[in-house]
Design an enzyme around this catalytic site. Structure first.
Site, PDB file in Angstrom:
ATOM      1  N   TRP A 112      26.279  12.489  34.428  1.00  0.00           N
ATOM      2  CA  TRP A 112      26.923  13.664  35.015  1.00  0.00           C
ATOM      3  C   TRP A 112      27.984  13.281  36.037  1.00  0.00           C
ATOM      4  O   TRP A 112      28.994  13.984  36.183  1.00  0.00           O
ATOM      5  CB  TRP A 112      25.881  14.607  35.604  1.00  0.00           C
ATOM      6  CG  TRP A 112      25.053  15.200  34.510  1.00  0.00           C
ATOM      7  CD1 TRP A 112      23.755  14.934  34.218  1.00  0.00           C
ATOM      8  CD2 TRP A 112      25.509  16.110  33.494  1.00  0.00           C
ATOM      9  NE1 TRP A 112      23.361  15.635  33.104  1.00  0.00           N
ATOM     10  CE2 TRP A 112      24.410  16.365  32.637  1.00  0.00           C
ATOM     11  CE3 TRP A 112      26.731  16.743  33.242  1.00  0.00           C
ATOM     12  CZ2 TRP A 112      24.497  17.220  31.546  1.00  0.00           C
ATOM     13  CZ3 TRP A 112      26.822  17.592  32.148  1.00  0.00           C
ATOM     14  CH2 TRP A 112      25.714  17.825  31.322  1.00  0.00           C
ATOM     15  N   ASP A 133      26.973  17.433  43.461  1.00  0.00           N
ATOM     16  CA  ASP A 133      26.391  18.220  42.382  1.00  0.00           C
ATOM     17  C   ASP A 133      24.870  18.128  42.494  1.00  0.00           C
ATOM     18  O   ASP A 133      24.252  17.169  42.059  1.00  0.00           O
ATOM     19  CB  ASP A 133      26.869  17.679  41.030  1.00  0.00           C
ATOM     20  CG  ASP A 133      26.187  18.358  39.854  1.00  0.00           C
ATOM     21  OD1 ASP A 133      25.427  19.328  40.064  1.00  0.00           O
ATOM     22  OD2 ASP A 133      26.411  17.903  38.705  1.00  0.00           O
ATOM     23  N   LYS A 155      17.460  24.951  36.892  1.00  0.00           N
ATOM     24  CA  LYS A 155      16.420  23.940  37.097  1.00  0.00           C
ATOM     25  C   LYS A 155      15.472  24.329  38.229  1.00  0.00           C
ATOM     26  O   LYS A 155      14.256  24.379  38.041  1.00  0.00           O
ATOM     27  CB  LYS A 155      17.069  22.585  37.345  1.00  0.00           C
ATOM     28  CG  LYS A 155      17.998  22.152  36.201  1.00  0.00           C
ATOM     29  CD  LYS A 155      18.794  20.927  36.532  1.00  0.00           C
ATOM     30  CE  LYS A 155      19.907  20.688  35.521  1.00  0.00           C
ATOM     31  NZ  LYS A 155      19.417  20.309  34.192  1.00  0.00           N
TER      32      LYS A 155
END
Length: 361
Positions: free
Chosen positions: A102, A172, A196
């Site tokens: 990511w 992030d 999440k």
């Protein structure tokens, strides 16, 4: 049919209490005589709810008044581009720390809008260790420094917040937001997909220091500009009202559980339980990540014989353990232990792993 232990990486398990409350309120929310997802986002009832949710979040995460809280759409992936568009002017550069898939994607998506400098890179370790802090090449003239505190796929996590001087730190936090207390003041901007630890997919949380909203950047449509969303209290366009509502229920659930400090203890215990089972299996299972960089949220692991992978997945699902298949980039298995996963679920997984070892060892 019965609910099972869901180890999905995202969209992920949500607290059962939250789902049951949403189920009870689905047809008629409060005094609206309609579902919360059927009423106008500009109605007094929903605007009061939005303010209540933001207040709950600020209290839970100790967010200072000089930070704006935005509830957006497009997931973290859209923010990869938007943050570069909003925080950097044409010709500026930004420092990126690569610690996994990511982090790589964040840098790649930002590249059309800012000169990306790779300040630290863990690719040489195949993302099994974090880039040593002494090797980071940070530039005091950068528009911002970006990193990924927890890598969902590779299972690495920073144990602390890196010091980057006066340059705004951007992170992030999609897979570790609200999993432990966090000093928001160390950051210029935090963003996270909700799917999440916050709620369902389709909602994105953004926390940004107010002074960064006034940066001179480039011409762009208002819908891309964080300052416009802040000025309209996250209602520049029709928001994901149902996702926003579910996030609010989740925040209340976290508070009832004892807040972020209690979440930290709970999450540490879950991770330690699973890592102990992996490390104590005599090599039957293995986690390749350096011990100092192991994630509490996402734990990839591999069987000693990959030919058993399909058997493990089939039998684990039959045992009520869902979504343990590893990401396609790595293979193997992955257990995501977000806030909603209770200790009992982890212990059920460990018991299955031990039994599988005995039967197939």
């Amino acid at each position: 049919m019965s609910r099972t232990w869901n180890f999905a990486a995202g969209p992920a398990a949500m607290p059962e209490e939250v789902l049951r409350q949403a189920q009870a309120e689905l047809l008629e929310w409060r005094d609206a005589r309609a579902s919360v997802m059927e009423i106008s986002h500009r109605s007094k009832a929903f605007m009061a709810l939005a303010a209540e949710i933001e207040s709950d979040l600020r209290g839970l995460a100790a967010i200072p008044a000089h930070y704006k809280v935005l509830f957006l759409q497009g997931g973290a992936t859209l923010q990869f581009a938007l943050l570069a568009m909003n925080l950097a002017a044409p010709g500026q550069h930004a420092d990126y720390v690569l610690s996994g898939h990511w982090g790589e994607k964040a840098a790649r998506e930002a590249a059309p809008y800012v000169e990306v400098r790779i300040a630290a890179d863990a690719r040489a370790s195949q993302y099994r260790a974090l880039p040593p802090r002494a090797d980071w090449l940070l530039d005091s003239g950068a528009a911002y420094v970006h990193y990924t505190p927890n890598e969902t796929i590779h299972g690495l996590e920073f144990a602390d917040i890196p010091e980057v001087g006066s340059v705004p730190l951007v992170a992030d936090f999609s897979s570790s937001i609200l999993s432990a207390p966090l000093d928001v003041t160390r950051f210029g901007m935090i963003y996270a997909g909700a799917q999440k630890n916050i709620g369902p997919s389709g909602l994105t949380l953004l926390i940004i220091r107010e002074d960064l909203l006034t940066r001179a950047t480039r011409p762009m449509a208002g819908i891309f500009r964080y300052a416009e969303h802040a000025a309209h209290e996250s209602m520049l366009n029709t928001p994901n009202t149902f996702g926003w509502y579910l996030a609010g229920l989740t925040l209340q659930w976290i508070a009832r559980c004892g807040g972020l400090a209690a979440m930290a203890v709970r999450n540490r215990r879950k991770a330690d339980t699973l890592y102990a089972a992996i490390d104590g299996s005599g090599g039957y299972y293995r986690n390749p990540v350096d011990a100092s960089a192991r994630s509490r949220m996402n734990i990839p692991f591999f069987l000693h014989d990959a030919r058993l992978d399909s058997v493990f997945l089939r039998e684990s699902e039959q045992a009520g353990l869902l979504a343990l298949k590893g990401h396609r980039a790595l293979g193997g298995m992955r257990a995501s232990l977000y806030n909603a996963m209770p200790q009992e679920g982890v212990e059920a997984l460990v018991a299955f792993m031990q039994d599988f070892n005995k039967r197939h060892g």
